[in-house]
Design a protein around this motif. Structure first.
Motif, PDB file in Angstrom:
ATOM      1  N   PRO A 144       0.837  -1.025   0.070  1.00 35.08           N
ATOM      2  CA  PRO A 144       0.116  -0.090   0.491  1.00 35.08           C
ATOM      3  C   PRO A 144       0.726   1.324  -0.350  1.00 35.08           C
ATOM      4  O   PRO A 144       1.493   1.273   0.553  1.00 35.08           O
ATOM      5  CB  PRO A 144      -0.850  -0.127   1.445  1.00 35.08           C
TER       6      PRO A 144
ATOM      7  N   PHE B  22       2.226   4.530   1.745  1.00 34.60           N
ATOM      8  CA  PHE B  22       3.065   5.046   2.890  1.00 34.60           C
ATOM      9  C   PHE B  22       2.635   6.890   2.579  1.00 34.60           C
ATOM     10  O   PHE B  22       3.901   7.212   1.483  1.00 34.60           O
ATOM     11  CB  PHE B  22       3.876   4.333   2.820  1.00 34.60           C
TER      12      PHE B  22
ATOM     13  N   HIS C  72      -0.622  11.767  -1.698  1.00 26.78           N
ATOM     14  CA  HIS C  72      -1.879  11.761  -0.413  1.00 26.78           C
ATOM     15  C   HIS C  72      -3.482  12.655  -0.649  1.00 26.78           C
ATOM     16  O   HIS C  72      -3.784  11.975  -0.478  1.00 26.78           O
ATOM     17  CB  HIS C  72      -1.086  11.805   0.836  1.00 26.78           C
TER      18      HIS C  72
ATOM     19  N   LYS D 294      -8.363   4.328  -0.083  1.00 30.86           N
ATOM     20  CA  LYS D 294      -7.775   4.303   0.467  1.00 30.86           C
ATOM     21  C   LYS D 294      -7.084   3.042   0.796  1.00 30.86           C
ATOM     22  O   LYS D 294      -7.250   1.699   0.159  1.00 30.86           O
ATOM     23  CB  LYS D 294      -8.873   4.149   2.174  1.00 30.86           C
ATOM     24  N   ASN D 295      -5.869   2.374   1.481  1.00 31.78           N
ATOM     25  CA  ASN D 295      -5.130   1.925   1.535  1.00 31.78           C
ATOM     26  C   ASN D 295      -4.722   1.385   0.031  1.00 31.78           C
ATOM     27  O   ASN D 295      -4.835   0.323   0.013  1.00 31.78           O
ATOM     28  CB  ASN D 295      -5.243   0.475   2.218  1.00 31.78           C
ATOM     29  N   GLU D 296      -4.009   2.021  -1.344  1.00 30.42           N
ATOM     30  CA  GLU D 296      -4.122   1.897  -2.558  1.00 30.42           C
ATOM     31  C   GLU D 296      -2.961   1.468  -2.868  1.00 30.42           C
ATOM     32  O   GLU D 296      -1.734   1.917  -2.248  1.00 30.42           O
ATOM     33  CB  GLU D 296      -4.322   3.008  -3.270  1.00 30.42           C
ATOM     34  N   ASN D 297      -3.115   0.315  -3.219  1.00 34.69           N
ATOM     35  CA  ASN D 297      -1.651  -0.584  -3.305  1.00 34.69           C
ATOM     36  C   ASN D 297      -1.156   0.348  -4.923  1.00 34.69           C
ATOM     37  O   ASN D 297      -0.972  -0.667  -5.532  1.00 34.69           O
ATOM     38  CB  ASN D 297      -1.744  -1.738  -3.937  1.00 34.69           C
TER      39      ASN D 297
END
Length: 266
Positions: free
Chosen positions: A22, A24, A36, A45-48
């Motif tokens: 994911p 950061f 972001h 959210k929490n995208e790879n």
């Protein structure tokens, strides 16, 4: 007042790709903050994902690299998710990212990066755009030294009221340049640039390397030259009448200490 001109021959590209881990958010990094900001707007959210930048713009040189990287990153995120992005939303998101990274930006850098025209900014008044089309050229020379805007501001503040005549003179010269741009008076623009550098030098916000490159440009065919950006480093700009002189001066400045040069048509 401030006048800013978009640099059309200096490019920046951001590429967003799928990642095994994911994303950061590094709050101290402008690029990460821009990614972001775009993800938050898209409610992702929490995208790879991962990203990389290919850039001609050196950081911390007073060339708007922070705003440029924010704009490139936001566009790349929207492209990756195949989402439409209008100019107004892009500017809002870029300024939002700039606020996180720089606390209180004027918005001038982002607006200039998104424009094809020169922009005048007056604090508490706003922005106005106008055409240049001078048929002249601007040589930009990098001192190789990071600019230090905060320290430059502190220097000006430390001399108190003695700074006021120089600041008033810089405001007057900016208005003179705006008028000269509209009638394509290259001599007047060049003279105002050189006078502005003297005021900036008197304020203590120039540096030895910038002074050397400015003097070299003035002595070798430039109509005028000055430091650019926040001060105590960064780049200088020199106005010349044609591309041949720009190429020759660009090479000379590299020989005399500039770590890189660019040429922009005006």
């Amino acid at each position: 007042p401030v006048i800013a001109i978009p640099l059309k021959n200096i490019q920046m590209e951001c590429i967003v790709e799928r990642s095994r881990v994911p994303f950061f958010h590094n709050e101290k990094d402008t690029l990460s903050t821009a990614v972001h900001t775009a993800l938050k707007y898209l409610n992702r959210k929490n995208e790879n994902i991962k990203y990389k930048v290919i850039s001609d713009i050196p950081p911390k040189r007073g060339m708007g690299s922070s705003a440029a990287v924010s704009i490139a990153a936001i566009r790349a995120v929207f492209d990756y998710y195949e989402q439409d992005l209008d100019k107004e939303t892009l500017e809002i998101l870029a300024n939002r990212a700039e606020m996180i990274a720089h606390m209180n930006p004027s918005g001038l850098d982002a607006k200039t990066c998104l424009s094809d025209r020169a922009i005048k900014f007056i604090k508490n008044v706003g922005f106005s755009e106008f055409e240049t089309n001078l048929g002249a050229y601007l040589v930009i020379a990098d001192t190789g030294i990071y600019g230090h805007t905060r320290e430059a501001i502190q220097k000006v503040e430390s001399i108190g009221r003695r700074a006021l005549p120089h600041l008033h003179q810089l405001g007057k010269l900016t208005n003179e340049v705006e008028a000269a741009l509209k009638i394509k008076d290259l001599e007047a623009i060049g003279m105002a640039m050189s006078e502005a550098h003297l005021s900036l030098k008197s304020l203590g916000v120039s540096c030895q390397e910038a002074d050397k490159l400015v003097s070299m440009a003035q002595a070798n065919g430039a109509l005028g030259a000055k430091m650019s950006g926040g001060g105590l480093g960064g780049c200088i700009i020199a106005l010349v009448v044609n591309k041949e002189k720009a190429s020759w001066l660009s090479q000379l400045l590299r020989e005399k200490g500039a770590v890189h040069t660019w040429i922009e048509s005006l």
